[in-house]
Design a protein around this motif. Structure first.
Motif, mmCIF file in Angstrom:
data_model
loop_
_atom_site.group_PDB
_atom_site.id
_atom_site.type_symbol
_atom_site.label_atom_id
_atom_site.label_comp_id
_atom_site.label_asym_id
_atom_site.label_seq_id
_atom_site.Cartn_x
_atom_site.Cartn_y
_atom_site.Cartn_z
ATOM 1 N N GLU A 235 0.849 -1.195 0.000
ATOM 2 C CA GLU A 235 0.000 0.000 0.000
ATOM 3 C C GLU A 235 0.893 1.257 0.000
ATOM 4 O OE1 GLU A 235 -3.638 0.440 0.017
ATOM 5 O OE2 GLU A 235 -3.466 -1.465 -1.013
ATOM 6 N N LYS A 332 -2.033 -1.680 -8.231
ATOM 7 C CA LYS A 332 -3.379 -1.297 -7.796
ATOM 8 C C LYS A 332 -3.497 0.178 -8.143
ATOM 9 C CE LYS A 332 -5.917 -0.459 -3.466
ATOM 10 N NZ LYS A 332 -6.103 -0.926 -2.074
ATOM 11 N N ASP A 334 -5.251 3.290 -7.758
ATOM 12 C CA ASP A 334 -6.225 3.852 -6.826
ATOM 13 C C ASP A 334 -6.629 5.274 -7.237
ATOM 14 O OD1 ASP A 334 -7.728 3.488 -4.553
ATOM 15 O OD2 ASP A 334 -6.223 4.323 -3.210
ATOM 16 N N GLU A 335 -7.738 5.726 -6.703
ATOM 17 C CA GLU A 335 -8.158 7.139 -6.749
ATOM 18 C C GLU A 335 -8.378 7.690 -8.160
ATOM 19 O OE1 GLU A 335 -8.713 7.899 -3.792
ATOM 20 O OE2 GLU A 335 -7.069 7.438 -2.419
ATOM 21 N N ASP A 403 -14.112 1.769 -1.507
ATOM 22 C CA ASP A 403 -13.916 1.963 -0.071
ATOM 23 C C ASP A 403 -15.157 1.637 0.743
ATOM 24 O OD1 ASP A 403 -11.296 2.726 0.110
ATOM 25 O OD2 ASP A 403 -11.692 4.863 -0.093
ATOM 26 N N ASN A 453 -7.772 -6.841 2.059
ATOM 27 C CA ASN A 453 -7.191 -5.506 1.998
ATOM 28 C C ASN A 453 -6.995 -4.987 3.422
ATOM 29 O OD1 ASN A 453 -6.274 -2.995 1.363
ATOM 30 N ND2 ASN A 453 -8.184 -2.255 0.460
#
Ligand code: GAL
Length: 664
Positions: A235, A332, A334-335, A403, A453
């Motif tokens: 992460e 991954k 993200d966002e 999320d 996760n």
């Protein structure tokens, strides 16, 4: 305005408005899959009327009373679309199926025998049975609500209206039943991806600030407890800066990344890296990409314009050097979906001239493109996670997540994703108790990607000792089903058939519905809107299994069995002849799974394949296999073995060819 529809392939037509429209499929850089050339031919299936306003290109298609629409992007509450509106925009999803979603795919399919795709990154709104035009007035019957019990909030005639915020677009129409249209749409977008075999194993995403040393300790614990792990996902803290990102290793947390990756490789574990699109001034990429970035920042980082080739090649070059060279297995992303309170605004300017609102629909798709191409150019398959995708990305090996953490939403996401040309994973984080944890693991173990996760809570499979054995059993079932799932992915690739499907995709809209009589309630339903009968808590995986997951805290549930005989996957016993049935599920019992009469399911254990046949009807299963790592399957290096219920098997090697669709 007259549209000219040109036949593109059997059962597929295209029309364009304006010259050289920018398309999602064009920007994805992926060509339609060869399977699209397979028949049958069909007549153009629908009337599409086109019109232009000062702002929009508007298409209008008649909607009959019994027709149901599916698709309109990834959804989490309802699958059946009727008398509803979606404004498709990439978004982190805020709880309503109003079109703001992780995959705002401008595609839908109708039980009326057609599918429609607006191949454009520009904002698209779809109004399904909600609009009336002045020109319809002669056909619209007015009623007096105060005196006429027949008054309804939906007037006939009904239409689907599609409004595209642009004058230039490519429109695509598909013919066939809903399953066929979806398959054609997926093939049009390049065909589904086949993950590397390691991608189907258990993934663990580490705590946000874990160091290399912590990772090795965690992996040691997995080994000691004999929980086979396929992928470690690092992460944000693996980078020297995140939010915005440097995409470069933190020398404090990961002083020897190469050594760590080698060590993990020896133990059969791949590494996946978390990223977001926003680039820090600490990154080597910052200076090079600043001139190719938007006029707005996100978290202080630049927003590179991925539509530009120099941007894509710079990121590839950088990632090849810092990640691929060390053996990183994937990303991954993200966002990329965005959340209004921190994202660039719709009026942001991008150097390519792409409007800010359109770039929002594209960002995740192009992020997928860059990283997929990077691995393809290196001859290795990858797979990973993303928070936004779009049409054109079907062959990019990414699975969506978010999320939120509502069990029913996660389950509905699995039911809906096949209609949006994407895949969804109900990832596991922490839980309130062992029962919830088990039910979540069981669902994840049957999903496209099995992910724990633990970024914020350090969850591990043994977090709840009271269900550890049942968790182990769920993970073991996943392993046994791997050849079955892998074969389902092969159908996705060659034939466009999604491995995860709503029951409606295979059985049509088989529910009786009383669409026109919403119940008046001055607080909850003042317009007497109808709640459509829907199925959002059961899904099909592959050709032979139907899952009916149990919600945490429940000990029984109602399962809707489509017509025909059904058997319990775990016991082989007959369960139903079709229709609704309440089933009891004891504490810690496996997830309810069912197989139709004649289903053949291969199960792998210790390198041996056991074949299970359900019921009495003869059946067969096409078992697909390849090297699990490279793209050689695209050059015909794969095997298909037809496993028959009478115990016989027939191996076929098909050089250089696609599989032929087995049914309409
Ligand atoms: C979120 C993402 C989580 C986790 C986190 C790390 O946006 O959805 O899964 O990666 O970022 O900051």
């Amino acid at each position: 305005m007259k549209l000219t529809w040109n036949r593109f392939s059997p059962g597929v037509w295209r029309a364009e408005t304006g010259s050289e429209p920018i398309t999602l499929t064009g920007l994805s850089g992926v060509d339609p899959a060869p399977g699209l050339r397979e028949g049958p031919e069909a007549d153009f299936p629908v009337d599409v009327e086109a019109d232009e306003t000062s702002e929009f290109l508007v298409l209008r298609i008649p909607l009959s009373d019994e027709e149901r629409i599916f698709g309109c992007g990834l959804r989490f509450h309802s699958i059946v679309c009727r008398n509803t509106v979606v404004h498709l925009r990439a978004d982190h999803y805020h709880g309503n199926d109003d079109g703001r979603t992780h995959a705002p795919v401008p595609f839908f399919v109708s039980t009326g025998g057609y599918g429609f795709f607006a191949d454009t990154p520009d904002p698209v709104s779809i109004y399904i049975g909600t609009t009336q035009r002045l020109s319809d007035k002669p056909e619209v019957e007015e009623r007096d609500r105060a005196t006429d019990p027949q008054w309804r909030c939906y007037n006939s005639p009904e239409f689907v209206e599609i409004a595209i915020r642009s004058k230039k677009a490519r429109l695509v129409v598909f013919a066939g039943g809903i399953g066929k249209c979806v398959a054609r749409f997926n093939l049009y977008c390049g065909g589904g991806f086949i993950p590397p075999k390691w991608g189907l194993k258990l993934w663990h995403r580490t705590g946000m600030s874990m160091t290399g040393r912590d990772v090795l300790a965690l992996v040691g614990e997995y080994e000691k407890r004999k929980f086979p792990l396929g992928v470690i996902g690092l992460e944000p803290g693996w980078q020297s800066n995140s939010y915005p990102c440097s995409y470069e290793w933190s020398t404090r947390n990961f002083p020897e990344p190469e050594k760590l990756l080698d060590d993990l490789k020896q133990r059969g574990i791949r590494v996946n890296l978390w990223e977001n699109p926003y680039i820090s001034e600490k990154s080597e990429l910052f200076r090079e990409l600043k001139p190719f970035s938007a006029d707005h920042l996100v978290w202080g980082g630049i927003v590179p314009d991925y539509t530009l080739e120099p941007v894509r090649s710079a990121i590839k070059r950088h990632h090849a050097k810092h990640h691929l060279a060390l053996g990183v297995g994937g990303y991954k992303l993200d966002e990329s979906d965005g959340y209004d309170c921190w994202l660039w605004p719709d009026h942001a300017r991008f150097p390519s001239g792409t409007p800010g609102a359109s770039y929002r629909n594209l960002c995740g798709l192009l992020f997928e493109r860059i990283t997929s191409e990077l691995y393809r150019e290196n001859g290795r398959r990858t797979c990973g996670l993303t928070r936004s995708g779009n049409a054109g990305g079907c062959s990019f090996p990414y699975v969506l997540y978010n999320d939120r953490y509502d069990f029913r939403e996660y389950l509905a996401g699995l039911c809906s994703c096949g209609f949006a040309g994407v895949l969804w994973t109900p990832e596991v984080r922490t839980a309130a108790n062992g029962d919830e944890f088990l039910r979540r693991i069981q669902l994840a173990a049957l999903s496209p990607m099995l992910v724990i996760n633990a970024w914020a809570d350090n969850t591990v499979p043994w977090s709840f000792p009271e269900v550890e054995d049942a968790v182990r059993a769920a993970l073991a079932l996943r392993t046994k089903l791997t050849p079955y799932l892998y074969s389902a992915f092969a159908r996705y690739h060659f034939e466009g058939v999604p491995p995860y499907r709503s029951l409606f995709m295979d059985y049509g809209y088989f529910l009786s519905d009383n669409r026109r009589s919403g119940k008046l309630d001055s607080t909850k339903n003042p317009y007497q809107e109808v709640v459509q009968k829907d199925i959002t808590d059961q899904f099909l995986l592959g050709d032979s299994l139907m899952a009916a997951p149990l919600e945490p805290g429940k000990r029984s549930r109602t399962v809707l069995f489509p017509p025909g005989k059904w058997f319990d996957f775990h016991t082989g016993e007959f369960v139903s002849d079709g229709g609704a049935k309440t089933i009891e599920v004891p504490e810690n019992a496996p997830l309810p799974l069912f197989a139709p009469d004649g289903a053949v399911v291969p199960l792998e254990e210790n390198g041996r394949i056991e074949i299970r046949h359900f019921g009495t009807k003869p059946g067969e299963f096409v078992l697909y296999d390849d090297d699990g790592e490279s793209f050689d399957y695209e050059r015909g290096k794969f095997t298909r073995t037809v496993l028959k219920s009478d115990g016989s098997r027939q191996v076929e090697t098909v050089p250089g060819a696609g599989m032929t669709p087995r049914s309409e």
